[in-house]
Design a protein around this motif. Sequence first.
Motif, short mmCIF file in Angstrom:
data_model
loop_
_atom_site.label_atom_id
_atom_site.label_comp_id
_atom_site.label_asym_id
_atom_site.label_seq_id
_atom_site.Cartn_x
_atom_site.Cartn_y
_atom_site.Cartn_z
N ASP A 280 -12.14 3.89 -5.08
CA ASP A 280 -10.69 3.88 -5.34
C ASP A 280 -9.96 4.46 -4.14
O ASP A 280 -8.86 4.02 -3.80
CB ASP A 280 -10.37 4.69 -6.59
CG ASP A 280 -10.90 4.03 -7.85
OD1 ASP A 280 -10.35 2.99 -8.23
OD2 ASP A 280 -11.88 4.55 -8.43
N VAL A 281 -10.57 5.49 -3.52
CA VAL A 281 -10.03 6.07 -2.29
C VAL A 281 -11.18 6.34 -1.34
O VAL A 281 -12.13 7.05 -1.70
CB VAL A 281 -9.28 7.40 -2.55
CG1 VAL A 281 -8.65 7.91 -1.26
CG2 VAL A 281 -8.23 7.24 -3.62
N TYR B 151 -2.76 5.90 -2.75
CA TYR B 151 -4.01 6.64 -2.59
C TYR B 151 -3.85 8.11 -3.00
O TYR B 151 -4.79 8.73 -3.49
CB TYR B 151 -4.51 6.51 -1.15
CG TYR B 151 -4.70 5.07 -0.76
CD1 TYR B 151 -5.52 4.23 -1.50
CD2 TYR B 151 -4.02 4.52 0.33
CE1 TYR B 151 -5.67 2.89 -1.16
CE2 TYR B 151 -4.18 3.19 0.67
CZ TYR B 151 -4.99 2.38 -0.08
OH TYR B 151 -5.14 1.04 0.24
N SER C 259 -1.91 15.98 -3.83
CA SER C 259 -1.71 14.87 -4.77
C SER C 259 -1.29 15.37 -6.14
O SER C 259 -0.39 14.82 -6.77
CB SER C 259 -2.99 14.04 -4.88
OG SER C 259 -3.37 13.51 -3.63
N LYS D 163 0.82 -1.20 0.00
CA LYS D 163 0.00 0.00 0.00
C LYS D 163 0.86 1.26 0.00
O LYS D 163 0.45 2.29 -0.49
CB LYS D 163 -0.92 0.03 1.24
CG LYS D 163 -2.12 -0.89 1.14
CD LYS D 163 -3.01 -0.70 2.35
CE LYS D 163 -4.26 -1.56 2.26
NZ LYS D 163 -5.15 -1.37 3.41
N ILE E 51 -6.04 9.90 -5.93
CA ILE E 51 -6.74 11.18 -5.76
C ILE E 51 -6.38 12.13 -6.90
O ILE E 51 -7.22 12.86 -7.42
CB ILE E 51 -6.41 11.80 -4.39
CG1 ILE E 51 -7.16 11.06 -3.29
CG2 ILE E 51 -6.76 13.28 -4.35
CD1 ILE E 51 -6.92 11.55 -1.92
N ASP F 170 -9.02 4.59 3.50
CA ASP F 170 -7.63 4.69 3.07
C ASP F 170 -6.98 5.98 3.58
O ASP F 170 -5.76 6.06 3.72
CB ASP F 170 -7.55 4.67 1.54
CG ASP F 170 -8.31 3.49 0.96
OD1 ASP F 170 -8.04 2.37 1.41
OD2 ASP F 170 -9.17 3.70 0.08
N ILE F 171 -7.82 6.97 3.85
CA ILE F 171 -7.35 8.28 4.33
C ILE F 171 -8.32 8.76 5.41
O ILE F 171 -9.52 8.54 5.31
CB ILE F 171 -7.29 9.30 3.17
CG1 ILE F 171 -6.25 8.86 2.12
CG2 ILE F 171 -6.93 10.70 3.67
CD1 ILE F 171 -6.23 9.72 0.88
N SER G 18 3.12 3.66 -4.56
CA SER G 18 2.25 4.06 -5.66
C SER G 18 2.72 3.35 -6.92
O SER G 18 3.81 2.79 -6.98
CB SER G 18 2.32 5.58 -5.86
OG SER G 18 3.62 5.94 -6.30
N ILE H 54 -13.73 8.86 -5.46
CA ILE H 54 -13.42 9.11 -4.05
C ILE H 54 -14.72 9.06 -3.28
O ILE H 54 -15.73 9.61 -3.72
CB ILE H 54 -12.76 10.49 -3.85
CG1 ILE H 54 -11.48 10.61 -4.66
CG2 ILE H 54 -12.48 10.76 -2.37
CD1 ILE H 54 -10.92 12.04 -4.70
N VAL I 121 -2.73 9.49 5.69
CA VAL I 121 -2.77 8.78 4.40
C VAL I 121 -2.11 7.42 4.60
O VAL I 121 -0.95 7.34 5.01
CB VAL I 121 -2.03 9.57 3.30
CG1 VAL I 121 -2.11 8.84 1.97
CG2 VAL I 121 -2.60 10.98 3.16
#
Length: 691
Positions: free
Chosen positions: A600-601, A373, A635, A297, A377, A617-618, A300, A584, A368
């Motif tokens: 996805d996030v 993630y 991001s 995780k 974003i 995830d955040i 990226s 998101i 984060v």
Amino acid sequence: MRFIIEHEIKGRMRIHAGSNKMTYEQADTLLYYLHNLKNVIYAKVYDRTGGAAISYVGSRDDMIRALKDFHYEKVVVPPSVLENSGRELNTKYQEKLINKVLFHYGRKLFLPYPLRVCYTGIKSIKYIYEGIKSLSKGKVEVSVLDATAIGVSVLRSDIETAGSIMFLLGIGELLEEWTHKKSVGDLARSMALNIDKVWLVRNSQEILVPSTEIEAEDKVLVHMGNVVPFDGEVFAGEAMVNQASLTGESVPVRKCKDSYVYAGTVIEEGGLTITVKETKNTTKFQKIVTMIEESEKLKSALESKAAHLADKLVPYTLGGTALTYLLTRNVTKALAILMVDFSCALKLCMPISVLSAIREASLYNITVKGGKYLEAIADADTIVFDKTGTLTKAQPTVINVVSFNGDSPDELLRMAACMEEHFPHSMAKAVVNAARERNLEHEEMHSKVDYIVAHGISTFIGDKKAIIGSHHFVFEDESCELPQGTEEKFRNLPEEQSHLYLAIDNKLAGVICIEDPLREEAEGIINSLKKAGINKIVMMTGDNERTAASIAKMVGVDEYYSEVLPEDKAKYIEKEKAEGKKVIMVGDGINDSPALSAADVGIAISDGAEIAREIADIIIGEDNLFGVVTLKLLSDSLMKRISKNYRFIVGFNSGLIALGAGGVLQPATSALLHNTSTLAVSVRSMSNLLE
């Protein structure tokens, strides 16, 4: 505390705390104290000099009075703050970095040449061994390139070049290790347990007590949607427990009597009474650190791509070196190419950029859980918001209690608070807070409480069935009825407020009217996200159509959906993803968990349900919805930095290779410029993206 003001301007002061140096514990204690003062907006404590820099609002006299009142022994600091502050780690790596630089240049100045030759030769063995080990596995990686460059320099008796290469590689490794450990530590600390109170079972009663009072062998009750606070053995109950944070298992695990559960796991269904075996959460912290370090995780797609590309480029660099020698028969020109490669910079700068961005996010009270993630974003074009507790304020307020069965409003509110206090939801908190403000104390008067996600709560008070929840739950699912003659009163309930319906024995007993005001910043956040590149903004809520339409119009979302169930949110997100959208999801409740997992996030509010925070995830601060905008800007800036770093690395190193092949640069100069540029880009990548 006695202190001296060394420098001061309006709203800011630098003080000396009366001693030349603080211990790590003293520094962390003072920092904790300062951070918890309402008028302090920023504080930094310097343990080496015994000083502190403080930015504050309000009265200077109040600030000075607070500093005078401070005593190390009087401040109660949570053990996890002291154990995991990271201050010692930073000091350790700062000292390592300084010592490495001093030793390198001190050796050049004071160590005789023969001893320098011996030292460099011995030190080179490590790098050459790593290169040989890589080759023995059939891999031509960066370690092979480093080993070749150092080995050739040693064989040519170019000790200064070999020493410089190893020094710069060592500095790079140290910076990467420091940044990685600090970022992982910051992330782990933000993920570590922060549970203030738990339900202690004593003499068949459930008592809400501070978690610090719990001892081994105590019985603790954990309801659905809550995090297990301590390691322990199941004494009673049955539940499905999400252990993904510790084991990576995607499917919840069934736990029943005599099963063992771990601190930090989350109960998705059911409830458990646990016999506590371990009260310290440091084991949980270490498990989180291990999980993060082993998890993909953190990486990226761009990081992984850079690492793979770096290894793929190594054979080309070696081939270019060999070709140059064959064409020119000039060892110096060939070696100048060998000293330069793209892979070292690519492998070092990309992870540092991502980890630094994660660290920077924490400065804005944003956690984060992995680099991928941030990348998602940056690519996102759709965002879905939950309404209650997200676009509306996290602290709804009870405005009125309307009785339908003749009981007093206070009695109805007391009964509702007794049921609602077991479950984490913003509406439940509003009921519990209202009862507390009216001093409506109560003992547990009900049997086992069942929580039906997105609907309500069901239990028995004595031999009477009591339920509380939404209109759909009370009147459609449970088929409750209005008491005779109360139809007009029911129709006149204020439409602008949200309603919780309390029924006893299938008859409506009361309606709790709750004001759920829109966040002042909600419209500005929606506008900012549109300007930042989000094409589609959606609001989804379990509330009624009238309320949903009103909120949607005020904030300016592109679409809204009312009276949706948790699975409806998740299905919508899956549909958008199937159409190629990057989605998101922002939410705070148990009912948002499926959608947070599907997106996805997934972004959770820190004051929301524990299961939402665990799955997300955040995590952003409860009063920091602008954190979503900050994340988007952060991001986007990260992706631009990575792209800029990539172009610079390719361009600069290509130039060095060309100059080396042309005989303009000597190998030592090529190595120095290459490694110095790599360090420069790495250090720059550690700087903040948002100024």
